[in-house]
Design a protein around this motif. Structure first.
Motif, short mmCIF file in Angstrom:
data_model
loop_
_atom_site.label_atom_id
_atom_site.label_comp_id
_atom_site.label_asym_id
_atom_site.label_seq_id
_atom_site.Cartn_x
_atom_site.Cartn_y
_atom_site.Cartn_z
N ARG A 14 0.82 -1.21 0.00
CA ARG A 14 0.00 0.00 0.00
C ARG A 14 0.85 1.26 0.00
O ARG A 14 0.55 2.23 -0.70
CB ARG A 14 -0.86 0.07 1.27
N ALA A 15 1.90 1.25 0.84
CA ALA A 15 2.75 2.45 0.96
C ALA A 15 3.39 2.77 -0.39
O ALA A 15 3.42 3.93 -0.82
CB ALA A 15 3.83 2.23 2.02
N LEU A 16 3.86 1.73 -1.07
CA LEU A 16 4.52 1.95 -2.37
C LEU A 16 3.48 2.31 -3.43
O LEU A 16 3.71 3.22 -4.25
CB LEU A 16 5.29 0.68 -2.76
N ALA A 17 2.33 1.64 -3.43
CA ALA A 17 1.29 1.91 -4.42
C ALA A 17 0.77 3.34 -4.28
O ALA A 17 0.52 4.02 -5.27
CB ALA A 17 0.14 0.91 -4.28
N ALA A 18 0.62 3.81 -3.04
CA ALA A 18 0.13 5.17 -2.81
C ALA A 18 1.07 6.18 -3.44
O ALA A 18 0.65 7.15 -4.08
CB ALA A 18 -0.03 5.43 -1.31
N GLU A 19 2.39 5.96 -3.27
CA GLU A 19 3.35 6.89 -3.87
C GLU A 19 3.30 6.82 -5.39
O GLU A 19 3.43 7.84 -6.07
CB GLU A 19 4.76 6.59 -3.35
N GLY A 20 3.08 5.61 -5.92
CA GLY A 20 3.00 5.45 -7.38
C GLY A 20 1.83 6.21 -7.98
O GLY A 20 1.85 6.57 -9.15
N VAL A 21 0.78 6.48 -7.18
CA VAL A 21 -0.39 7.21 -7.67
C VAL A 21 -0.02 8.67 -7.98
O VAL A 21 -0.46 9.24 -8.98
CB VAL A 21 -1.54 7.15 -6.64
N VAL A 22 0.80 9.28 -7.12
CA VAL A 22 1.14 10.69 -7.29
C VAL A 22 2.51 10.92 -7.93
O VAL A 22 2.85 12.02 -8.32
CB VAL A 22 1.09 11.46 -5.94
N ASN A 23 3.32 9.85 -8.02
CA ASN A 23 4.67 9.94 -8.58
C ASN A 23 4.69 9.03 -9.81
O ASN A 23 4.90 7.83 -9.71
CB ASN A 23 5.66 9.49 -7.49
N GLU A 24 4.45 9.66 -10.97
CA GLU A 24 4.25 8.85 -12.19
C GLU A 24 5.47 8.01 -12.55
O GLU A 24 5.33 6.86 -12.97
CB GLU A 24 3.86 9.75 -13.37
N GLN A 25 6.67 8.57 -12.33
CA GLN A 25 7.88 7.81 -12.68
C GLN A 25 7.97 6.53 -11.84
O GLN A 25 8.21 5.44 -12.36
CB GLN A 25 9.11 8.68 -12.47
N LEU A 26 7.75 6.68 -10.54
CA LEU A 26 7.78 5.49 -9.67
C LEU A 26 6.64 4.55 -10.05
O LEU A 26 6.82 3.33 -10.10
CB LEU A 26 7.66 5.88 -8.19
N GLY A 27 5.45 5.11 -10.31
CA GLY A 27 4.30 4.28 -10.69
C GLY A 27 4.63 3.42 -11.90
O GLY A 27 4.34 2.22 -11.91
N ARG A 28 5.28 4.01 -12.88
CA ARG A 28 5.61 3.25 -14.10
C ARG A 28 6.69 2.19 -13.82
O ARG A 28 6.67 1.12 -14.43
CB ARG A 28 6.03 4.20 -15.22
N GLU A 29 7.60 2.50 -12.89
CA GLU A 29 8.60 1.49 -12.51
C GLU A 29 7.94 0.31 -11.79
O GLU A 29 8.31 -0.85 -12.00
CB GLU A 29 9.65 2.11 -11.59
N LEU A 30 6.96 0.62 -10.94
CA LEU A 30 6.24 -0.44 -10.22
C LEU A 30 5.55 -1.37 -11.21
O LEU A 30 5.57 -2.59 -11.07
CB LEU A 30 5.19 0.15 -9.27
N VAL A 31 4.92 -0.76 -12.23
CA VAL A 31 4.23 -1.56 -13.24
C VAL A 31 5.24 -2.44 -13.97
O VAL A 31 5.08 -3.66 -14.08
CB VAL A 31 3.48 -0.67 -14.25
N ALA A 32 6.32 -1.80 -14.47
CA ALA A 32 7.28 -2.53 -15.31
C ALA A 32 7.98 -3.65 -14.55
O ALA A 32 8.17 -4.75 -15.06
CB ALA A 32 8.31 -1.55 -15.88
N ARG A 33 8.38 -3.36 -13.29
CA ARG A 33 9.21 -4.33 -12.58
C ARG A 33 8.42 -5.27 -11.69
O ARG A 33 8.81 -6.42 -11.50
CB ARG A 33 10.28 -3.59 -11.77
N LEU A 34 7.31 -4.79 -11.08
CA LEU A 34 6.59 -5.67 -10.15
C LEU A 34 5.32 -6.28 -10.75
O LEU A 34 4.98 -7.41 -10.43
CB LEU A 34 6.23 -4.90 -8.86
N MET A 35 4.60 -5.54 -11.60
CA MET A 35 3.33 -6.07 -12.11
C MET A 35 3.46 -6.81 -13.44
O MET A 35 2.77 -7.79 -13.68
CB MET A 35 2.31 -4.93 -12.28
N GLN A 36 4.31 -6.28 -14.35
CA GLN A 36 4.32 -6.82 -15.71
C GLN A 36 4.56 -8.33 -15.78
O GLN A 36 3.90 -9.01 -16.59
CB GLN A 36 5.35 -6.06 -16.55
N PRO A 37 5.46 -8.88 -14.94
CA PRO A 37 5.65 -10.33 -15.02
C PRO A 37 4.34 -11.12 -14.79
O PRO A 37 4.08 -12.10 -15.48
CB PRO A 37 6.67 -10.61 -13.91
N SER A 38 3.51 -10.65 -13.85
CA SER A 38 2.21 -11.32 -13.61
C SER A 38 1.27 -11.11 -14.78
O SER A 38 0.57 -12.04 -15.21
CB SER A 38 1.52 -10.77 -12.37
N LEU A 39 1.24 -9.87 -15.31
CA LEU A 39 0.36 -9.59 -16.46
C LEU A 39 0.73 -10.49 -17.63
O LEU A 39 -0.14 -11.02 -18.32
CB LEU A 39 0.46 -8.11 -16.86
#
Lengths: 213, 213
Positions: free
Chosen positions: B125-150
């Motif tokens: 949650r703490a990381l996801a919340a920051e990704g909402v307002v910090n687009e660069q971090l948000g996109r890193e979270l998607v690319a590195r943490l979510m994309q493998p599952s997708l």
């Protein structure tokens, strides 16, 4: 209700001059609250800070609202009301042309346009981010800002069930999530681009299903 | 790749003692990073703070990672790997029993269990919340943490298309959102309860559609 207090401030006077002054203060307070939550984040936004930025006394704010969450919720409701004054679909009503696909596509296209409008996008993100880690605020955001829209979806889906366009055994509260949740996730988590074509596709897939018919 | 650096620290030595010390430091750094992001939030988490809490020198961290975002991403990947060691479905593989409904239900039930586990829930949650307002971090979270599952969902949906269980004209990247986005929104935005029964329902609605057949 706080919403009533803010439109009819308890100034003890009803002269037009006083009403105009109150309306001006109310708008300055909303603008200051939205700007602060964007600039310093929700935790550091304070009633004192809002008052200073709006050029009003702290007591003016406390007379109308009980907390910073209260001020912010109403500032967002006001922002949504302002968009109603503009041309385009009215967020407080859900179209019912008798064609559920067309109606949901209409509403979602308007939602996409709103998400692409920085006036809504930036403060909405700041508040949504805090709602992720602050469960109490998150639940207030749902109850006060989202639930009215969810209720409109539920109402429209029930009408579609009566018209035989949606299966009678479907729970509208869950069904509506196929329309709003993918869009919300792309917007909030930056998981993909949002466009009218994208939301049109969501509606077609949701109604007809992924499996062959 | 940073992931390789962290498992084979560039200590210039390969003696077992050095490897053990490095592994202990690496784990202390991950634990410190996850704890800090929960306690003070992403913006106030610093390499200095992580080093102090982990009891290592700042240079130890900079030797293996280039930024705090880098340390946190790997701490999360490590957290996910740890859960693989435990009984239950393996997040790095998607079951293929030949029944797309049963397989997606299995994976979503495991996701619900993970969301209900405070070890994942709170730092995520703490990381996801920051990704909402910090687009660069948000996109890193998607690319590195979510994309493998997708990618696993896309691969499984393509197999279901080959088997005739999902329509050939459906875009798997959009279709997968009916499975993951409603759950993500309930979890992140507190819009509703999450349970195995709920995710089972999502799968049935998504495959068969909301409209009568």
């Amino acid at each position: 209700m706080a919403a009533q207090k803010s439109t009819q401030p308890a100034t003890g006077k009803s002269a037009p001059d006083s009403t105009r002054r109150s309306e001006k203060s109310r708008r300055a307070i909303y603008d200051a609250a939205l700007a602060l939550v964007v600039e310093v984040g929700y935790p550091k936004t304070t009633i004192e800070g809002i008052a200073a930025r709006a050029g009003v006394g702290k007591q003016t704010i406390y007379r109308w609202w009980s907390s910073k969450a209260d001020v912010l919720m109403e500032a967002f409701l006001d922002l949504a009301e302002q968009s109603v004054q503009e041309p385009g679909p009215t967020p407080s009503a859900f179209p019912d042309t008798g064609d559920i696909a067309a109606d949901v596509k209409d509403v979602l296209r308007a939602t996409v346009d709103q998400m692409n409008d920085p006036r809504f996008d930036v403060p909405s993100r700041a508040l949504a981010a805090e709602g992720v880690v602050n469960e109490q605020l998150g639940r207030e955001l749902v109850a006060r800002l989202m639930q009215p829209s969810l209720d409109l979806y539920i109402h429209r889906l029930r009408a579609a069930q009566d018209a035989g366009q949606v299966r009678a055994d479907v729970d509208p509260r869950i069904a509506l999530e196929f329309f709003i949740s993918p869009l919300a996730q792309r917007w909030l988590q930056h998981t993909g681009p949002i466009s009218h074509e994208y939301t049109d596709t969501l509606v077609d897939y949701a109604l007809h299903g992924l499996a062959p018919r």
